[in-house]
Design an enzyme around this catalytic site. Structure first.
Site, short mmCIF file in Angstrom:
data_model
loop_
_atom_site.label_atom_id
_atom_site.label_comp_id
_atom_site.label_asym_id
_atom_site.label_seq_id
_atom_site.Cartn_x
_atom_site.Cartn_y
_atom_site.Cartn_z
N HIS A 52 -10.96 -0.69 1.13
CA HIS A 52 -11.22 0.73 1.35
C HIS A 52 -12.23 0.91 2.50
O HIS A 52 -13.04 1.83 2.50
CB HIS A 52 -11.77 1.35 0.05
CG HIS A 52 -11.24 2.73 -0.25
ND1 HIS A 52 -10.42 3.00 -1.31
CD2 HIS A 52 -11.44 3.92 0.36
CE1 HIS A 52 -10.15 4.29 -1.35
NE2 HIS A 52 -10.75 4.88 -0.34
N SER B 111 -2.59 10.60 3.50
CA SER B 111 -3.50 10.54 2.34
C SER B 111 -3.16 11.64 1.35
O SER B 111 -2.83 12.77 1.73
CB SER B 111 -4.95 10.70 2.81
OG SER B 111 -5.79 10.90 1.70
N GLY C 198 -8.38 2.75 9.95
CA GLY C 198 -8.87 3.96 9.29
C GLY C 198 -9.83 4.73 10.19
O GLY C 198 -9.46 5.71 10.84
N LEU D 65 -1.14 7.45 -2.83
CA LEU D 65 -1.28 8.11 -4.13
C LEU D 65 -2.42 7.49 -4.93
O LEU D 65 -2.54 6.26 -5.01
CB LEU D 65 0.05 7.91 -4.89
CG LEU D 65 0.16 8.43 -6.30
CD1 LEU D 65 0.33 9.94 -6.30
CD2 LEU D 65 1.37 7.79 -7.01
N TYR D 66 -3.24 8.35 -5.52
CA TYR D 66 -4.13 7.91 -6.60
C TYR D 66 -3.43 8.31 -7.89
O TYR D 66 -3.14 9.50 -8.07
CB TYR D 66 -5.48 8.63 -6.53
CG TYR D 66 -6.38 8.26 -5.36
CD1 TYR D 66 -7.03 7.03 -5.33
CD2 TYR D 66 -6.59 9.16 -4.32
CE1 TYR D 66 -7.87 6.71 -4.27
CE2 TYR D 66 -7.43 8.84 -3.26
CZ TYR D 66 -8.07 7.61 -3.24
OH TYR D 66 -8.90 7.29 -2.19
N THR E 25 -3.31 3.47 -4.30
CA THR E 25 -4.65 2.90 -4.10
C THR E 25 -5.22 2.52 -5.46
O THR E 25 -5.40 3.37 -6.33
CB THR E 25 -5.55 3.94 -3.39
OG1 THR E 25 -4.93 4.26 -2.14
CG2 THR E 25 -6.94 3.38 -3.13
N LYS F 127 -2.54 -0.77 -2.67
CA LYS F 127 -3.61 -0.84 -1.67
C LYS F 127 -4.92 -1.14 -2.39
O LYS F 127 -5.32 -0.37 -3.27
CB LYS F 127 -3.71 0.49 -0.92
CG LYS F 127 -4.87 0.59 0.06
CD LYS F 127 -4.78 1.89 0.84
CE LYS F 127 -5.85 1.98 1.91
NZ LYS F 127 -7.14 2.43 1.41
N ASP G 54 -5.91 -3.94 6.00
CA ASP G 54 -6.75 -3.06 6.83
C ASP G 54 -8.22 -3.39 6.61
O ASP G 54 -8.58 -4.13 5.70
CB ASP G 54 -6.42 -1.58 6.63
CG ASP G 54 -6.93 -0.98 5.31
OD1 ASP G 54 -7.81 -1.57 4.66
OD2 ASP G 54 -6.41 0.09 4.93
N GLY G 55 -9.05 -2.86 7.51
CA GLY G 55 -10.49 -3.07 7.40
C GLY G 55 -11.05 -3.79 8.61
O GLY G 55 -10.79 -4.98 8.80
N GLY G 56 -11.77 -3.06 9.46
CA GLY G 56 -12.49 -3.70 10.56
C GLY G 56 -11.69 -3.98 11.81
O GLY G 56 -12.21 -4.57 12.76
N PRO H 259 -4.40 5.44 5.20
CA PRO H 259 -4.66 6.81 4.74
C PRO H 259 -6.13 7.16 4.83
O PRO H 259 -6.98 6.42 4.35
CB PRO H 259 -4.20 6.78 3.28
CG PRO H 259 -4.35 5.34 2.88
CD PRO H 259 -4.03 4.55 4.09
C1 LIG Z 1 -13.05 8.86 6.35
C2 LIG Z 1 -12.21 7.94 5.50
C3 LIG Z 1 -11.42 8.49 4.51
C4 LIG Z 1 -10.62 7.64 3.71
N1 LIG Z 1 -9.78 8.21 2.79
C5 LIG Z 1 -8.96 7.41 2.06
C6 LIG Z 1 -8.03 7.99 1.14
O1 LIG Z 1 -7.94 9.20 1.00
N2 LIG Z 1 -7.24 7.13 0.44
C7 LIG Z 1 -7.31 5.77 0.59
O2 LIG Z 1 -6.58 5.04 -0.08
N3 LIG Z 1 -8.16 5.21 1.48
C8 LIG Z 1 -8.97 6.00 2.22
N4 LIG Z 1 -9.82 5.42 3.14
C9 LIG Z 1 -9.77 3.96 3.38
C10 LIG Z 1 -8.76 3.64 4.50
O3 LIG Z 1 -7.43 3.84 4.05
C11 LIG Z 1 -8.85 2.19 4.97
O4 LIG Z 1 -8.70 1.33 3.86
C12 LIG Z 1 -10.13 1.84 5.72
O5 LIG Z 1 -10.61 2.94 6.45
C13 LIG Z 1 -9.85 0.67 6.65
O6 LIG Z 1 -11.01 0.25 7.27
P1 LIG Z 1 -11.45 0.69 8.77
O7 LIG Z 1 -11.96 2.09 8.63
O8 LIG Z 1 -12.50 -0.29 9.09
O9 LIG Z 1 -10.24 0.60 9.65
C14 LIG Z 1 -10.64 6.24 3.91
C15 LIG Z 1 -11.46 5.72 4.91
C16 LIG Z 1 -12.23 6.54 5.70
C17 LIG Z 1 -13.08 5.93 6.80
#
Ligand SMILES: Cc1cc2nc3c(=O)[nH]c(=O)nc-3n(C[C@H](O)[C@H](O)[C@H](O)COP(=O)(O)O)c2cc1C
Length: 396
Positions: free
Chosen positions: A252, A104, A306, A133-134, A160, A228, A283-285, A75
């Site tokens: 995140h 999201s 993301g 959801l928050y 989250t 999450k 997720d992440g990276g 999201p």
């Molecule tokens: C621009 C942006 C907005 C995001 N918005 C949300 C969000 O609304 N809710 C949420 O749970 N995570 C949010 N995230 C975190 C992403 O869900 C995810 O955990 C993260 O981007 C994964 O890492 P990556 O960007 O390296 O792929 C956001 C990330 C970015 C970059």
């Protein structure tokens, strides 16, 4: 475009620098943002050969829904900030690729419209759409959001839990970026209460949420609930005990607490803690198919992206996101074939090992105890986990 990185460059050229910073940035010194990506460079794939396998199949089934790829769209807020079609374009691209999208809560298109766009893009196919959801301090608001997600046809809730307060992005502070520009709003937060016509609620964060709130959430919905943002193995155990259906290991994207470990680093511990009782996602990276394959081999059932989605959307709208998902699919298929695996279930921890540090030259050799410990995160927790729980004491 030939890689996720190409989209990053193209997005930076196109976007208002303030918005580009919003997407790329993380909390404080962005140590975790960098750690997420770097973690993949410290692992190597160790392929098998001559296994007589079929062409790789990437299908994955989660909570009864089938996706055609293990890459899901994590999201991300505010897609219309980077593209006029916003989440509609993203949803169409995800559906066409058979990828799970997690819409999201802070979407600039209402979840019902996102779901309709996904259905129209893949007629006759039910590609899962999940809702992020928050939890809100007012239980009536949480309930109204859940109802919207259910009405839209979402098949899972992703709660989250890493955001008791909003992460501090110094880029946003320096740029004075605190709110959406005029004309854009969080559409899921409009008219959440009777008598509030046209009112857009703020997303409220609170450190007061506890496991009781997850229990209450389970009472108001039959949808599978994923958490999450769990990073500690003890929380993973608690999640199982509280009837959570799945975990999305996430920091995140380094946007909440800076200096937490890379998600890849904690994955083996979480997988061990959960012991197969519920699926673990991460997720992440993730920027390459090989990154995805490493996480899958270490026990993730699917991986989320993301920033790459935001970059692809900014670079070329729906077409961009389609191309990104296509590229990642090709890269994963390629890596699977080269690893001698016909499917995701054939990705096992023995196919991954820490990069050779060189420090133990002449000692136990590659994969020996020295490399296992020193290669990933030194002799601390990370090293011990890779050495013992996953790589079998480095003797594999
Ligand atoms: C621009 C942006 C907005 C995001 N918005 C949300 C969000 O609304 N809710 C949420 O749970 N995570 C949010 N995230 C975190 C992403 O869900 C995810 O955990 C993260 O981007 C994964 O890492 P990556 O960007 O390296 O792929 C956001 C990330 C970015 C970059």
């Amino acid at each position: 475009m030939f890689s996720a990185r190409d989209f990053e460059t193209a997005a930076r050229d196109r976007l208002d620098p303030v918005h580009a910073d919003f997407v790329a940035g993380g909390a404080r010194d962005e140590i975790t943002v960098r750690a997420n990506e770097e973690a993949y460079t410290r692992l190597r794939l160790l392929p098998r050969v001559l296994r007589g396998r079929a062409v790789p199949d990437l299908d994955v089934t989660l909570f009864g829904g089938r996706a055609r790829t293990p890459v899901l769209l994590s999201p991300t807020a505010f897609h219309r900030l980077v593209d006029p079609e916003g989440e509609l374009a993203t949803a169409r691209a995800a559906a066409a690729a058979g990828a799970i999208m997690i819409a999201s809560m802070a979407s600039t298109v209402a979840v019902g419209e996102v779901a309709a766009a996904a259905r129209a893009a893949a007629p006759g196919e039910t590609v899962p759409l999940w809702f992020q959801l928050y939890l809100q301090p007012d239980p009536g608001i949480t309930e109204a959001l859940v109802r919207r997600a259910v009405d839209a046809g979402c098949t899972a809730l992703v709660v989250t839990v890493d955001s008791p307060v909003l992460g501090a992005s110094e880029r946003n502070r320096r740029n004075g970026f605190h709110d959406l520009p005029a004309g854009l709003r969080c559409e899921n937060l409009v008219d959440l209460r009777d008598g509030e016509r046209g009112h857009v609620r703020q997303i409220e964060m609170s450190p007061e949420f506890s496991w009781d709130h997850i229990t209450r959430l389970r009472e108001i919905t039959g949808l599978p609930i994923l958490l999450k943002g769990v990073l500690h193995p003890e929380d993973a155990r608690l999640a199982v005990r509280h009837g959570v259906a799945g975990l999305l290991v996430s920091n995140h994207g380094g946007r909440q607490l800076d200096t937490v470990p890379a998600t890849l680093e904690v994955l083996p511990e979480i997988v061990a803690a959960v012991a197969g009782r519920i699926p673990v996602l991460l997720d992440g990276g993730i920027r390459r198919g090989t990154d995805a394959v490493k996480a899958l081999a270490l026990g993730a059932r699917a991986v989320g992206i993301g920033r790459p989605v935001m970059w692809a959307l900014a670079a070329d709208g729906e077409k961009g996101v389609r191309r990104l998902l296509e590229l990642l699919r090709e890269e994963i298929e390629d890596a699977l074939a080269l690893c001698g695996a016909a499917g995701l279930d054939e990705l096992t921890p023995d196919l991954v090992r820490p990069a050779w540090s060189g420090r133990h030259f002449g000692g136990a050799g590659v994969g020996g105890a020295g490399v296992g410990g020193a290669g990933v995160g030194g002799a601390g927790v990370g090293g011990a986990v890779f050495g013992e729980a996953v790589l079998g004491g480095g003797a594999s």
